[in-house]
Design a protein around this motif. Structure first.
Motif, PDB file in Angstrom:
ATOM      1  N   ALA A  58       0.801  -1.182   0.009  1.00 17.17           N
ATOM      2  CA  ALA A  58      -0.023  -0.092   0.120  1.00 17.17           C
ATOM      3  C   ALA A  58       0.789   1.226   0.252  1.00 17.17           C
ATOM      4  O   ALA A  58       0.472   2.266  -0.661  1.00 17.17           O
ATOM      5  N   SER A  59       2.002   1.153   0.765  1.00 17.35           N
ATOM      6  CA  SER A  59       2.877   2.324   0.869  1.00 17.35           C
ATOM      7  C   SER A  59       4.419   1.773   0.299  1.00 17.35           C
ATOM      8  O   SER A  59       5.188   1.321   1.019  1.00 17.35           O
ATOM      9  N   PRO A  60       4.622   1.806  -0.715  1.00 22.49           N
ATOM     10  CA  PRO A  60       5.654   0.889  -1.276  1.00 22.49           C
ATOM     11  C   PRO A  60       7.096   1.689  -1.196  1.00 22.49           C
ATOM     12  O   PRO A  60       7.016   2.926  -1.259  1.00 22.49           O
ATOM     13  N   ALA A  61       8.292   0.951  -1.255  1.00 18.47           N
ATOM     14  CA  ALA A  61       9.530   1.529  -1.304  1.00 18.47           C
ATOM     15  C   ALA A  61       9.840   1.378  -2.964  1.00 18.47           C
ATOM     16  O   ALA A  61      10.082   0.360  -2.978  1.00 18.47           O
ATOM     17  N   PRO A  62       9.713   2.388  -3.763  1.00 17.15           N
ATOM     18  CA  PRO A  62       9.809   2.112  -4.960  1.00 17.15           C
ATOM     19  C   PRO A  62      11.450   1.518  -5.212  1.00 17.15           C
ATOM     20  O   PRO A  62      12.339   1.945  -4.632  1.00 17.15           O
ATOM     21  N   SER A  63      11.567   1.205  -6.560  1.00 17.69           N
ATOM     22  CA  SER A  63      12.829   0.549  -7.137  1.00 17.69           C
ATOM     23  C   SER A  63      13.632   1.662  -7.580  1.00 17.69           C
ATOM     24  O   SER A  63      14.696   1.869  -7.628  1.00 17.69           O
ATOM     25  N   PHE A  64      13.004   2.870  -8.183  1.00 18.39           N
ATOM     26  CA  PHE A  64      13.166   4.032  -8.851  1.00 18.39           C
ATOM     27  C   PHE A  64      12.153   5.120  -8.621  1.00 18.39           C
ATOM     28  O   PHE A  64      11.120   4.641  -8.717  1.00 18.39           O
ATOM     29  N   ALA A  65      12.653   6.231  -8.279  1.00 19.17           N
ATOM     30  CA  ALA A  65      11.494   7.357  -8.299  1.00 19.17           C
ATOM     31  C   ALA A  65      12.475   8.762  -8.821  1.00 19.17           C
ATOM     32  O   ALA A  65      13.644   9.028  -8.570  1.00 19.17           O
ATOM     33  N   ASN A  66      11.508   9.558  -9.381  1.00 24.54           N
ATOM     34  CA  ASN A  66      12.033  10.927  -9.638  1.00 24.54           C
ATOM     35  C   ASN A  66      10.896  11.816  -9.448  1.00 24.54           C
ATOM     36  O   ASN A  66       9.979  11.537  -8.626  1.00 24.54           O
ATOM     37  N   ALA A  67      10.945  13.263 -10.054  1.00 31.54           N
ATOM     38  CA  ALA A  67       9.867  14.020  -9.432  1.00 31.54           C
ATOM     39  C   ALA A  67       8.601  13.708 -10.168  1.00 31.54           C
ATOM     40  O   ALA A  67       7.607  14.271  -9.879  1.00 31.54           O
ATOM     41  N   ILE A  68       8.596  12.828 -11.230  1.00 32.23           N
ATOM     42  CA  ILE A  68       7.207  12.594 -11.887  1.00 32.23           C
ATOM     43  C   ILE A  68       6.710  11.252 -12.064  1.00 32.23           C
ATOM     44  O   ILE A  68       5.693  10.925 -12.389  1.00 32.23           O
ATOM     45  N   LEU A  69       7.546  10.376 -11.435  1.00 35.94           N
ATOM     46  CA  LEU A  69       7.005   8.826 -11.674  1.00 35.94           C
ATOM     47  C   LEU A  69       7.842   8.069 -10.507  1.00 35.94           C
ATOM     48  O   LEU A  69       8.903   8.477  -9.914  1.00 35.94           O
ATOM     49  N   PHE A  70       7.436   6.891 -10.070  1.00 33.96           N
ATOM     50  CA  PHE A  70       7.877   5.909  -9.489  1.00 33.96           C
ATOM     51  C   PHE A  70       7.769   4.471 -10.097  1.00 33.96           C
ATOM     52  O   PHE A  70       6.730   4.158 -10.758  1.00 33.96           O
ATOM     53  N   ASN A  71       8.709   3.523  -9.705  1.00 32.07           N
ATOM     54  CA  ASN A  71       8.228   2.230 -10.393  1.00 32.07           C
ATOM     55  C   ASN A  71       8.925   1.088  -9.596  1.00 32.07           C
ATOM     56  O   ASN A  71       9.614   1.216  -8.555  1.00 32.07           O
ATOM     57  N   PHE A  72       8.328   0.097 -10.038  1.00 33.41           N
ATOM     58  CA  PHE A  72       8.691  -1.320  -9.393  1.00 33.41           C
ATOM     59  C   PHE A  72       9.385  -2.071 -10.654  1.00 33.41           C
ATOM     60  O   PHE A  72       8.828  -2.209 -11.512  1.00 33.41           O
ATOM     61  N   ALA A  73      10.931  -2.145 -10.329  1.00 31.86           N
ATOM     62  CA  ALA A  73      11.603  -2.668 -11.574  1.00 31.86           C
ATOM     63  C   ALA A  73      11.261  -4.229 -12.126  1.00 31.86           C
ATOM     64  O   ALA A  73      11.104  -4.486 -13.319  1.00 31.86           O
ATOM     65  N   THR A  74      10.896  -4.894 -10.947  1.00 30.33           N
ATOM     66  CA  THR A  74      10.462  -6.388 -11.418  1.00 30.33           C
ATOM     67  C   THR A  74       9.097  -6.475 -10.545  1.00 30.33           C
ATOM     68  O   THR A  74       9.390  -6.963  -9.339  1.00 30.33           O
ATOM     69  N   VAL A  75       8.061  -6.976 -11.290  1.00 33.20           N
ATOM     70  CA  VAL A  75       6.720  -7.052 -10.483  1.00 33.20           C
ATOM     71  C   VAL A  75       5.962  -8.132 -11.393  1.00 33.20           C
ATOM     72  O   VAL A  75       6.123  -8.001 -12.532  1.00 33.20           O
ATOM     73  N   THR A  76       5.265  -8.952 -10.540  1.00 35.03           N
ATOM     74  CA  THR A  76       4.555 -10.102 -11.332  1.00 35.03           C
ATOM     75  C   THR A  76       3.101  -9.799 -11.149  1.00 35.03           C
ATOM     76  O   THR A  76       2.535  -9.730  -9.736  1.00 35.03           O
ATOM     77  N   GLY A  77       2.468  -9.858 -12.251  1.00 34.95           N
ATOM     78  CA  GLY A  77       0.762  -9.708 -12.274  1.00 34.95           C
ATOM     79  C   GLY A  77       0.223 -10.773 -12.911  1.00 34.95           C
ATOM     80  O   GLY A  77       0.952 -11.603 -13.747  1.00 34.95           O
ATOM     81  N   THR A  78      -1.085 -10.763 -13.137  1.00 41.90           N
ATOM     82  CA  THR A  78      -1.758 -11.737 -13.878  1.00 41.90           C
ATOM     83  C   THR A  78      -2.692 -10.856 -14.935  1.00 41.90           C
ATOM     84  O   THR A  78      -3.115  -9.754 -14.617  1.00 41.90           O
ATOM     85  N   PHE A  79      -2.588 -11.693 -16.076  1.00 42.20           N
ATOM     86  CA  PHE A  79      -3.494 -11.132 -17.110  1.00 42.20           C
ATOM     87  C   PHE A  79      -4.409 -12.194 -17.583  1.00 42.20           C
ATOM     88  O   PHE A  79      -3.896 -13.385 -17.738  1.00 42.20           O
ATOM     89  N   LEU A  96       6.601  -2.029 -13.724  1.00 39.49           N
ATOM     90  CA  LEU A  96       5.360  -1.286 -13.657  1.00 39.49           C
ATOM     91  C   LEU A  96       5.582   0.150 -12.821  1.00 39.49           C
ATOM     92  O   LEU A  96       6.303   0.132 -11.899  1.00 39.49           O
ATOM     93  N   THR A  97       5.187   1.171 -13.473  1.00 37.94           N
ATOM     94  CA  THR A  97       5.605   2.508 -13.322  1.00 37.94           C
ATOM     95  C   THR A  97       4.440   3.255 -13.246  1.00 37.94           C
ATOM     96  O   THR A  97       3.270   3.084 -14.086  1.00 37.94           O
ATOM     97  N   PHE A  98       4.323   4.285 -12.159  1.00 38.05           N
ATOM     98  CA  PHE A  98       3.255   5.081 -11.939  1.00 38.05           C
ATOM     99  C   PHE A  98       3.617   6.497 -12.045  1.00 38.05           C
ATOM    100  O   PHE A  98       4.730   6.919 -11.612  1.00 38.05           O
ATOM    101  N   PHE A  99       2.665   7.592 -12.527  1.00 35.96           N
ATOM    102  CA  PHE A  99       3.032   8.715 -12.845  1.00 35.96           C
ATOM    103  C   PHE A  99       2.226   9.779 -11.959  1.00 35.96           C
ATOM    104  O   PHE A  99       1.060   9.328 -11.530  1.00 35.96           O
ATOM    105  N   THR A 100       2.821  11.026 -11.806  1.00 38.46           N
ATOM    106  CA  THR A 100       1.882  12.079 -10.786  1.00 38.46           C
ATOM    107  C   THR A 100       1.157  12.476 -11.965  1.00 38.46           C
ATOM    108  O   THR A 100       1.151  12.533 -13.090  1.00 38.46           O
ATOM    109  N   GLY A 101       0.194  13.421 -11.506  1.00 40.07           N
ATOM    110  CA  GLY A 101      -1.106  14.106 -12.121  1.00 40.07           C
ATOM    111  C   GLY A 101      -0.335  15.077 -12.842  1.00 40.07           C
ATOM    112  O   GLY A 101      -0.651  15.268 -13.974  1.00 40.07           O
ATOM    113  N   ALA A 102       0.937  15.436 -12.552  1.00 41.91           N
ATOM    114  CA  ALA A 102       1.684  16.748 -13.440  1.00 41.91           C
ATOM    115  C   ALA A 102       2.064  15.910 -14.617  1.00 41.91           C
ATOM    116  O   ALA A 102       2.361  16.750 -15.493  1.00 41.91           O
ATOM    117  N   ALA A 103       2.380  14.727 -14.579  1.00 40.18           N
ATOM    118  CA  ALA A 103       3.101  13.873 -15.551  1.00 40.18           C
ATOM    119  C   ALA A 103       1.971  12.939 -16.418  1.00 40.18           C
ATOM    120  O   ALA A 103       2.084  12.358 -17.106  1.00 40.18           O
TER     121      ALA A 103
END
Length: 197
Positions: free
Chosen positions: A65-86, A99-106
Motif C-alpha cells: 500500500a505504501s511501497p519503497a519504489p525501485s526508482f523514483a524521480n519528480a514525476i514517477l516511481f516504479n517497481f523494476a520487477t513485479v509479477t501480475g496476472t493477465f 510497473l511505473t506510476f506517474f504523478t498528475g503533473a505528468a
C-alpha cells in the motif's frame, strides 16, 4: 476471586495477542491493483509468446500500500520487477515486468513493460494519478478509476477501468487466528479454576 481470575486472563490474553500482533500500518498493508481493457488489433505477434492476443483482457497486481519504489524521480516511481496476472478468454497467465506510476503533473496513469529484446511496453496509458505523497514514498489511494487514454505509440492496450482495493497481508488471517485461539484457551482454562467461597 472471579474478578482476579478475569483480570489475570485479560492480561494473559493481551500478552498472547501482543506476540502475534498484526501490523495494521499502511506500510504493512497491501493493495490489489486490477482493471480491464482492450489489447489493440495491431498488437505485435511476439506477445503471443506471453499468451496475449488482441481483444479484451483483465489484469491484477498485488502491491504494498505504501511501497519503497525501485526508482523514483519528480514525476514517477516504479517497481523494476513485479509479477501480475493477465486474463484473456478464460486463460490466466503470469507476466513479469516493470510497473511505473506517474504523478498528475505528468498526466497520471501507469505503464507496464514486459522485458524482451525490443523493450516493448504493453500498457502505456495516461489518466488519473493513483497515489498520494511524494514519488519516493507514495501511498496508493483505494478507489475505482476511469478516464484512461492510450499514451505513446508503444502502448498496445487501452485500459478502460482500474481499481485499487486494500487486501490483507498474506499472514494476517493466520496471526489473527493464533491470537484468538490463545484468548479462547486462556478463557477456558481460567473458567475451570474459578472457585466460590
Amino acid at each position: 476471586m472471579i474478578k482476579h481470575a478475569f483480570r489475570h486472563a485479560a492480561a494473559l490474553a493481551a500478552t498472547v495477542v501482543a506476540v502475534g500482533t498484526l501490523d495494521t500500518s499502511a506500510a504493512a498493508q497491501q493493495v490489489a491493483f486490477s482493471g480491464s481493457g482492450v489489447l489493440n488489433a495491431t498488437l505485435p505477434p511476439f506477445f503471443a509468446a506471453y499468451g496475449l492476443a488482441p481483444g479484451t483482457f483483465a489484469f491484477r497486481f498485488v502491491l504494498p500500500a505504501s511501497p519503497a519504489p525501485s526508482f523514483a524521480n519528480a514525476i514517477l516511481f516504479n517497481f523494476a520487477t513485479v509479477t501480475g496476472t493477465f486474463t484473456q478468454g478464460g486463460t490466466t497467465t503470469s507476466e513479469t515486468g516493470r510497473l511505473t506510476f506517474f504523478t498528475g503533473a505528468a498526466d497520471g496513469g501507469f505503464t507496464f513493460k514486459i522485458p524482451d529484446a525490443t523493450g516493448t511496453t504493453l500498457i502505456n496509458d495516461t489518466g488519473p494519478a493513483l497515489f498520494n505523497g511524494a514519488t519516493s514514498s507514495p501511498t496508493f489511494v483505494p478507489g475505482t478509476y476511469t478516464g484512461f487514454a492510450a499514451g505513446d505509440v508503444d502502448g498496445w492496450a487501452a485500459v478502460t477501468t482500474a481499481s485499487i482495493t486494500t487486501t490483507p497481508e498474506p499472514g494476517a488471517p493466520a496471526l489473527l487466528g493464533v491470537g484468538l485461539a490463545g484468548v479462547a484457551a486462556v478463557g477456558k482454562r481460567r473458567r475451570w479454576r474459578v472457585t466460590f467461597a
